[in-house]
Structures are given as structure tokens and as C-alpha cells.
Design an enzyme around this catalytic site. Sequence first.
Site, short mmCIF file in Angstrom:
data_model
loop_
_atom_site.label_atom_id
_atom_site.label_comp_id
_atom_site.label_asym_id
_atom_site.label_seq_id
_atom_site.Cartn_x
_atom_site.Cartn_y
_atom_site.Cartn_z
N TYR A 42 130.03 4.41 2.74
CA TYR A 42 129.20 3.45 3.47
C TYR A 42 129.86 3.01 4.78
CZ TYR A 42 126.84 -0.96 4.53
OH TYR A 42 126.17 -1.99 5.16
N LYS A 75 121.71 3.64 8.31
CA LYS A 75 121.04 3.52 7.02
C LYS A 75 119.73 4.31 6.96
CE LYS A 75 122.80 -1.22 6.39
NZ LYS A 75 122.41 -2.65 6.35
N TYR A 92 115.90 -6.61 10.46
CA TYR A 92 116.34 -7.72 9.63
C TYR A 92 115.20 -8.72 9.42
CZ TYR A 92 120.87 -5.69 10.91
OH TYR A 92 121.91 -4.83 11.13
N VAL A 128 124.54 -4.25 14.07
CA VAL A 128 125.25 -5.42 14.59
C VAL A 128 126.24 -5.07 15.70
CG1 VAL A 128 124.97 -6.82 12.53
CG2 VAL A 128 126.96 -5.33 12.73
N SER A 155 124.17 -0.45 11.04
CA SER A 155 123.03 -0.35 10.13
C SER A 155 121.99 0.69 10.56
CB SER A 155 122.35 -1.71 9.98
OG SER A 155 123.14 -2.58 9.21
#
Length: 313
Positions: free
Chosen positions: A197, A72, A249, A267, A69
Site C-alpha cells: 500500500y 487507489k 473524499y 494528499v 490516493s
Amino acid sequence: MSESTMDRLNALLPEWLETSRLHTGQGKVASYIPELFKASQDDLGIHIMDAEGNHVSAGDCGVPFTMQSISKVFTLILALMDHGEEAVFFNVGKEPTGDDYDSMIKLELVEPGIPFNPLINAGAITVSSLVGGDCKEEKSRRILEFFRKLAHNERLGYNEDVYRSESESGHLNRSLAYFLKHNGVIKDDVEDVLAVYFRHCSIEVTCADLARMALVLAYNGTDPITGEELIPRRYVQIAKTFMTTCGMYNASGEFAIEVGLPAKSGVSGGILTLVPGQFGIGVIGPALNRKGNSLAGVHLLERLSKEFDWSFF
């Protein structure tokens, strides 16, 4: 980085890291992507870099890991550079969700059915569809080239095993993507968007790569080592705001209170963070807490921020 700060970090960081490493036993390595479960739970490493390229590192900082992530943040920046704010934020919102990063709840309950922000999975899948390119291969090529430039490392590439593992096990992400397609948020072929992605999530880095990428954000889009402007300042401002409000998160608020720095976790156990106008920082610690963040990595960053008074709040 002043000499005294460098000396102090060199003297204290190894001991502080080993203290934080004691917390790895309380966490769990991500298992829902099978390939990630192969990581060593006890690993913990950190790399800190300043504007002159001086750096200090400790622990398992040379261990390669995938961005997950963390990527992103930079695909958002690339989409903004390709299309501008109005087009991007027509398709994705600007608010924290209060839900898990892979939740579908608010896509169904809240009008107009767009993702709440670009750092949850639904938002990042949407952003992946907005990266410029005529096909999935071109989009992925542009993303990798952008990441290589930011990291100043032409050797960055994909971990193909992790990519396949993500693609084969990504059932919830497929559900999110098809729901976004149903809502008209995604216009392209769903499997092509997911390929982009999954690919950028599987780009493999070290802590040093993350620190160099974070350094560009710390200096508002300019690589302070080369002097090259890589990102417009406005888009860095947007990215750092999302990192502060959504980057860790559902623990983003707690992280802002305890550490007080813009950050993005993944993660795989990676954390990218920065001290504005001073340092870029990369961390790896695969043992995760229940919120999906590196347990020992967060502990170490809390210690550093408090000892060096790095919080910008």
C-alpha cells in the site's frame, strides 16, 4: 481535441491558472506525512491530453509528486482484473462513507466490518492485499508495471523518501490494517500488505503521466493513442463510478455539482480527472483545503468545466 478547443486552451489556460494560483495561500500542504510537507505551497500545474496525443499544459506541470490516493483507482482495477468483481466486493463495499478517508468508525459499527469502498484508506489497504502475487515484492512489481503501461512511461518509479516517511508515520493506517486483520478481511501479513500500500502511494509522477493514465479511462480502457486495450470496459465503468461518488473524499458531491467529472485526488495535491471520450487531465497543487483536495486545482477545474461545458450531468 478540435483545433479551436486547442487554440482556446492555449490562449486562456495560463491566465486562468494564475488566477487559480491566488487561492493557494488559503490552503495547507499535507504535514501528517512529513516528506510531503516539503512541497511548495504555491505550486500549481495542469496537463490536458487528447486522443491524438495533442496536449496543452500550464504552470508547474513538470513538478514531480507522488500519486498517494490517486493510485487507489488503478490498484482497484488491477485487483478486479486479477480476481473479478465477486471476490473483490466480498471484501470491500460500494458506498460512500460520509466520514474522513482514514476513519475507523464504520468498520466497528457496521456489519460485516468490511470497508465501505475501495477509495478510503481501509478499502485501499484491503484491495492492496487482493492484488495478485506470491509476495509483497511481486505485488509491488506488478502494480508498478501496470502503472508504467497506463502512463506509457517506463521510467515511473518510487520516491523512496516518501515511502519511508509514509511507513514510519503511518500509525493510523496500521491501526486500520490490524483491525481489518482482526475482522478477517485481510488474510495476509499486515506489514506485507502495508508495504504494498505505501509503495503504490509513493509512485512518483508528473501531470503528464496522470493525464495519459486518465486518457485510458476516458476511452473506456483503451489507450486511444496506441489502440491497445489495457483494461476491460466493465472495470473502467466501476472505477469511474467510484471516482464520481467517492474520489474527492467528503467533497465528492460538491465536486460532482461544480465540476461534474470523475476524479481522484491525493494528499500530495494531485488530481486525476477526465472528460469521457475526450481528454485526460492531470493537476498538481499541494495546498489542500480542509477536505484534503488541492484548493487551487479544484478552483481551476471548476473554471474549465464551466467554460467548456464538460460536466456529464
